[in-house]
Motif scaffolding. Structure first.
Motif, PDB file in Angstrom:
ATOM      1  N   PHE A   1      33.718 -10.505 -24.317  1.00 46.54           N
ATOM      2  CA  PHE A   1      34.075  -9.093 -24.426  1.00 46.54           C
ATOM      3  C   PHE A   1      34.476  -8.656 -25.840  1.00 46.54           C
ATOM      4  CE2 PHE A   1      34.464  -9.654 -19.875  1.00 46.54           C
ATOM      5  CZ  PHE A   1      34.070  -8.432 -19.363  1.00 46.54           C
ATOM      6  N   ARG A   2      34.920  -9.587 -26.656  1.00 45.21           N
ATOM      7  CA  ARG A   2      35.472  -9.203 -27.959  1.00 45.21           C
ATOM      8  C   ARG A   2      34.448  -8.437 -28.806  1.00 45.21           C
ATOM      9  NH1 ARG A   2      37.128 -13.925 -29.716  1.00 45.21           N
ATOM     10  NH2 ARG A   2      39.267 -13.694 -28.915  1.00 45.21           N
ATOM     11  N   HIS A   3      34.875  -7.242 -29.240  1.00 43.96           N
ATOM     12  CA  HIS A   3      34.071  -6.379 -30.112  1.00 43.96           C
ATOM     13  C   HIS A   3      32.770  -5.918 -29.448  1.00 43.96           C
ATOM     14  CE1 HIS A   3      36.965  -7.604 -33.032  1.00 43.96           C
ATOM     15  NE2 HIS A   3      36.473  -8.811 -33.198  1.00 43.96           N
ATOM     16  N   LYS A   4      32.699  -6.001 -28.125  1.00 41.41           N
ATOM     17  CA  LYS A   4      31.517  -5.529 -27.401  1.00 41.41           C
ATOM     18  C   LYS A   4      31.824  -4.185 -26.741  1.00 41.41           C
ATOM     19  CE  LYS A   4      29.222  -9.410 -28.060  1.00 41.41           C
ATOM     20  NZ  LYS A   4      29.048 -10.359 -26.960  1.00 41.41           N
ATOM     21  N   LYS A   5      30.818  -3.325 -26.657  1.00 48.21           N
ATOM     22  CA  LYS A   5      30.978  -2.063 -25.948  1.00 48.21           C
ATOM     23  C   LYS A   5      30.853  -2.319 -24.443  1.00 48.21           C
ATOM     24  CE  LYS A   5      29.500   1.123 -29.566  1.00 48.21           C
ATOM     25  NZ  LYS A   5      28.586   2.241 -29.930  1.00 48.21           N
ATOM     26  N   VAL A   6      31.828  -1.852 -23.702  1.00 52.31           N
ATOM     27  CA  VAL A   6      31.868  -2.073 -22.252  1.00 52.31           C
ATOM     28  C   VAL A   6      31.954  -0.721 -21.551  1.00 52.31           C
ATOM     29  CG1 VAL A   6      33.100  -3.155 -20.342  1.00 52.31           C
ATOM     30  CG2 VAL A   6      33.072  -4.259 -22.592  1.00 52.31           C
ATOM     31  N   ILE A   7      31.080  -0.509 -20.583  1.00 47.72           N
ATOM     32  CA  ILE A   7      31.119   0.705 -19.765  1.00 47.72           C
ATOM     33  C   ILE A   7      31.552   0.328 -18.360  1.00 47.72           C
ATOM     34  CG2 ILE A   7      29.769   2.552 -18.712  1.00 47.72           C
ATOM     35  CD1 ILE A   7      28.033   2.634 -21.144  1.00 47.72           C
ATOM     36  N   VAL A   8      32.574   0.990 -17.860  1.00 50.03           N
ATOM     37  CA  VAL A   8      33.051   0.785 -16.494  1.00 50.03           C
ATOM     38  C   VAL A   8      32.712   2.040 -15.698  1.00 50.03           C
ATOM     39  CG1 VAL A   8      35.054   0.381 -15.024  1.00 50.03           C
ATOM     40  CG2 VAL A   8      34.917  -0.716 -17.273  1.00 50.03           C
ATOM     41  N   VAL A   9      31.996   1.852 -14.595  1.00 53.34           N
ATOM     42  CA  VAL A   9      31.572   2.984 -13.764  1.00 53.34           C
ATOM     43  C   VAL A   9      32.482   3.066 -12.539  1.00 53.34           C
ATOM     44  CG1 VAL A   9      29.671   4.034 -12.483  1.00 53.34           C
ATOM     45  CG2 VAL A   9      29.194   2.678 -14.541  1.00 53.34           C
TER      46      VAL A   9
END
Length: 374
Positions: A317-325
């Motif tokens: 997850f580090r420095h990654k773009k994460v989308i939560v729906v």
């Protein structure tokens, strides 16, 4: 000012942990501002011993019958109606407000208050961290702010949990055998109430621990030791037998076999562990099976149970773009967990940010505020 008044929203905004008894008076005064109080020398003040009456369940039932016969209706406060198990919220709030100033006497009365709540809700220490349905229907919510019932119960739980480990057990069961399939909140509640009525109860749990969906909740919201202490005590007090690793329909575990073992009734409380797939017009969204797409429930479960080391998750997850729906509590739990693992998180949902709207976001206010702060 009473403890209940001090806990109304706006008086005490947030407590990082339950307040200590000897700090309560100072906290109330600081929270409510200047209050004209006549302070007498301690030698001149004899602590009053307040005996709080404990009404037995049979007496409460008789009172309700009288009210029903006289008026044709039973009037209950809105908070009690909102509670799924009908806790007598106003009664125990008043008992808290009447706590004596003497620390030893107050501690004794707190245990009595805990016993009063425990009769109807043996999971109340857990509820003190994650529930708050009564606060949403509190008569004060649109005036001075809802009474902070969750915080009040957490205050009681801090002293009641250690007592639970030695709390006397119920009378040994002598009635018929009952099987409960599933060791989540529903199965545990059923098992406890049946044990209280004298039935011999066995819980059949497919995993190696009790708790069910409670184990999906991040530990920053619900500490694991609170779950373990509450559930282990419940099982001990009600003489409940627990069998782990039992999956119905596999390895010869069938309802027929339970009948052969002498169980007279089976209560099925297997829960809904399967995540709901992301769909659009009843069709699965294209790409939902791609690498990098994961169900929020699976993420929370794996993190809480330590199935995947936190260090590995941080690398993912580090420095990654994460989308939560999603816009519910689970979505916010996932978003906050991913943020803590170093992700750059964005949450998207169909609902409106205005919770007063009919299409308002369903997550609890404290969840939304906590996510914004992070």
């Amino acid at each position: 000012p009473t403890a209940v008044e001090a806990m109304k929203e706006g008086a005490v905004d947030y407590l990082p942990k339950p307040v200590k008894l000897n700090e309560l008076e100072a906290l109330i005064r600081d929270a409510l501002g200047p209050v004209q109080i006549e302070v007498k020398p301690k030698a001149a003040v004899a602590p009053a011993k307040v005996e709080l009456p404990v009404v037995e369940e049979e007496e409460l039932a008789r009172v309700e019958e009288v009210i029903d016969e006289a008026t044709g209706k039973v009037y209950l406060p809105s908070c009690q109606i909102a509670c799924p198990i009908g806790e007598d919220i106003q009664r125990t709030n008043a008992m808290i407000a009447l706590l004596p100033l003497d620390v030893e006497e107050a501690h004794s009365q707190i245990i009595k208050i805990g016993d009063e709540i425990y009769k109807k809700n043996p999971l109340f220490p857990v509820c003190s961290y994650i529930c708050g349905l009564c606060e949403k229907e509190c008569n004060y919510k649109d005036h001075t702010g809802a009474v902070r019932r969750k915080m009040l119960k957490r205050f009681i739980s801090e002293y009641y949990l250690p007592y639970l480990e030695s709390k006397p057990v119920l009378p040994y069961p002598t009635r018929e055998k009952v099987a409960v399939i599933g060791g989540g909140p529903g199965g545990l509640m059923c098992a406890y109430m049946l044990g209280k009525m004298g039935y011999k109860v066995t819980i059949l749990e497919s995993s190696s621990w009790l708790g069910g969906a409670l184990r999906y909740i991040p530990q920053y919201r619900l500490p694991g030791d609170v779950i373990n202490s509450t559930l282990n005590s419940l099982v001990r007090i009600a003489h409940i037998e627990v069998r782990f690793g039992i999956e119905m329909g596999k390895n010869g575990n069938t309802l027929g076999n339970l009948d052969g073992e002498g169980y007279q009734t089976v209560f099925i409380a297997t829960g809904t562990h399967a995540p709901r797939p992301l769909t659009l017009e009843r069709e699965t969204v294209v790409g939902a099976d791609l690498d990098g797409v994961i169900s929020g429930l699976y993420l929370l479960y794996d993190m809480n149970q330590g199935k995947i080391p936190a260090q590995l998750y941080r690398q993912l997850f580090r420095h990654k773009k994460v989308i939560v729906v999603g816009g519910g509590n689970v979505a916010f739990d996932v978003a906050r967990s991913a943020q803590r693992l170093g992700g750059d998180v964005t949450l998207v949902c169909l609902e409106s940010a205005n919770k007063s709207s009919k299409d308002g976001i369903p997550a609890d206010v404290e969840e939304v505020e906590g996510a914004i702060e992070e």
